[in-house]
Design an enzyme around this catalytic site. Structure first.
Site, PDB file in Angstrom:
ATOM      1  N   ALA A  51      34.140  42.568  37.575  1.00 40.16           N
ATOM      2  CA  ALA A  51      34.199  43.821  36.721  1.00 40.16           C
ATOM      3  C   ALA A  51      33.958  43.526  35.489  1.00 40.16           C
ATOM      4  CB  ALA A  51      35.720  44.550  36.804  1.00 40.16           C
ATOM      5  N   LYS A  52      33.811  44.342  34.370  1.00 42.12           N
ATOM      6  CA  LYS A  52      33.652  44.251  33.042  1.00 42.12           C
ATOM      7  C   LYS A  52      34.059  45.443  32.251  1.00 42.12           C
ATOM      8  CE  LYS A  52      32.449  40.798  30.428  1.00 42.12           C
ATOM      9  NZ  LYS A  52      32.564  39.460  30.661  1.00 42.12           N
TER      10      LYS A  52
END
Ligand code: NAD
Length: 421
Positions: free
Chosen positions: A109-110
């Site tokens: 994720a980011k």
């Protein structure tokens, strides 16, 4: 191979290049390729927050959860004027493979907010961060998605997120983020973890080559968190650091640089730079081509290119930075017989100790630093061996092998769980 529906960005382009090569080696089906080249979820939020003068500003924030096949999302939050959905998606894609290659039970994720943090006061940053965290409350959490610091965010930012989530849930929730300050659930050893991981990866590679670190001549580009700690640990373990550099340029001494003195110099300087450090001056470009055995690019992306790849004298490169080698340079280095420990493996020490922080938060029991460091070594060595053996099996470089190992692990998780359709 079907085309992917992915954004164009330099980091993404490079990761996609290496991903595609591994997907071909693994003979991925078109269905699986399609699944792996689409992010699971992309969230865009508008964040109103009060400036100190009472005016309201509205910034745009993102969180992308690329894959949750192997566990909750994991990846940093970036505050920068250039943050876009494309960039955040590319970095979430990258995190998916980085977590998988070291076998962490996380997906990728980011997140990010498009803003210039330099024009915001501390209280403005706090309000912005808290509103961003509150707006993401349904999708982040210890079992959903666990953010961490990235460019322009830090342990304090994580403490604000942890507090905001804990207040909303009416429950102490330290495992919602990692990279927290030690006094609110951070892990010992986290600050040094990425540099320590670089050193562990180098030792593992040398062992495979029947070589020892003692007396090896090392050049390190970048003297921030990753570069300075890698240099210090390598020097403590008996290597001779013959070149270091930072934004002020390169510093060379073939007889060996006193890294403790360089650290002291940087710590005393106003901007934590090496400016004025006593050694022969070289340019950053020359530094990369110095006569040495090991090169550690630990500053920026795209440093090893088709222009300088043939001039590199090191026989081993450990990528402390993300994306320091272009695909063209990667091919040339491989042709020249230079071993490259790829970024997703060489700099995975940081995310690994983030995982340990999450584990400790969930247990409510905190390890001593030695325990953290020992576990980091065990986990990285074990996965280094898997990557090394995979390289032999597929007749590919360590980078090719790292992507094969990572993709295979994600595919296996999808296959075992089944695609819910
Ligand atoms: P940092 O900001 O602490 O340090 C960056 C260093 O690079 C500084 O010394 C800076 O002066 C130097 N630098 C900047 N421009 C340069 C140039 N043109 N030539 C040479 N040096 C230059 O950053 P960091 O946390 O050490 O991160 C470095 C790299 O490692 C980045 O690619 C980052 O994404 C990656 N990385 C960091 C971590 C982590 O835990 N910090 C984890 C994984 C990957």
């Amino acid at each position: 191979m079907p085309t992917s529906h992915q954004p164009d960005s330099s980091v993404f382009g490079e990761a996609m290049h290496f991903f595609d090569a591994a997907a071909q080696r693994l003979n991925l089906t078109s269905s699986m390729y399609r699944i792996l080249t689409h992010p699971s979820r992309q969230v865009i939020i508008s964040i109103p927050f009060a400036r100190d003068n009472g005016e309201f500003e509205v910034y745009t924030g993102y969180r992308v959860q690329y894959s949750s096949a192997r566990g909750p999302g994991k990846g940093g939050i970036r505050y920068h004027p250039n943050v876009t959905l494309d960039e955040v998606t590319a970095l979430a894609f990258w995190m998916t493979w980085k977590c998988a290659v070291v076998d962490l039970p996380f997906g990728g994720a980011k997140g990010g907010v498009t803003c210039d943090p330099n024009v915001l006061s501390l209280s403005e940053l706090e309000r912005l961060t808290r509103r961003y965290a509150a707006d993401l409350i349904e999708i982040i959490g210890p079992d959903k998605d666990v953010p961490a610091p990235d460019v322009n965010t830090n342990p304090q930012t994580m403490a604000w997120i942890m507090d905001t989530v804990s207040m909303h849930l009416r429950a102490h929730t330290p495992a919602v983020v990692t990279g927290k300050p030690l006094n609110v659930g951070g892990s010992r050893g986290r600050v040094e973890a990425t540099g320590r991981g670089v050193m562990i990866a180098i030792e593992a590679a040398l062992e495979k080559m029947n070589k020892s670190l003692k007396g090896m001549r090392v050049v390190v580009q970048g003297f921030g968190n990753v570069g300075s700690i890698s240099a210090k640990l390598l020097s403590d373990a008996g290597a001779k650091i013959v070149g270091i550099s930072d934004v002020t340029g390169g510093y060379h001494n073939p007889k060996g640089i006193d890294i403790a003195a360089a650290l002291e110099h940087a710590n005393k300087s106003a901007h934590r730079t090496l400016d004025g450090f006593a050694a022969d001056r070289v340019s950053n470009a020359q530094l990369l081509e110095l006569d040495c055995d090991i090169l550690v690019p630990a500053a920026l992306e795209n440093q090893l290119t088709e222009k300088n790849a043939r001039k590199i004298k090191a026989s081993l490169i450990a990528e402390g930075a993300n994306g320091p080698t272009t695909p063209e340079a990667d091919a040339l280095l491989s042709e020249g017989g230079i071993t490259v420990i790829p970024d997703i493996l060489a700099n995975a020490g940081g995310v690994t100790v983030s995982y340990f922080e999450w584990v400790q938060n969930r247990m409510g029991y905190y390890w001593r630093e030695k325990e953290v460091n020992d576990r980091l070594r065990d986990l990285l060595r074990e996965n280094f061996d898997v990557v090394w053996d995979t390289g032999k099996e597929y007749g590919t470089t360590l980078r090719g092998a790292a992507y094969v190992v990572a993709i295979k692990r994600v595919v296996d998780a999808y296959m075992t769980r089944g695609i819910y359709a």
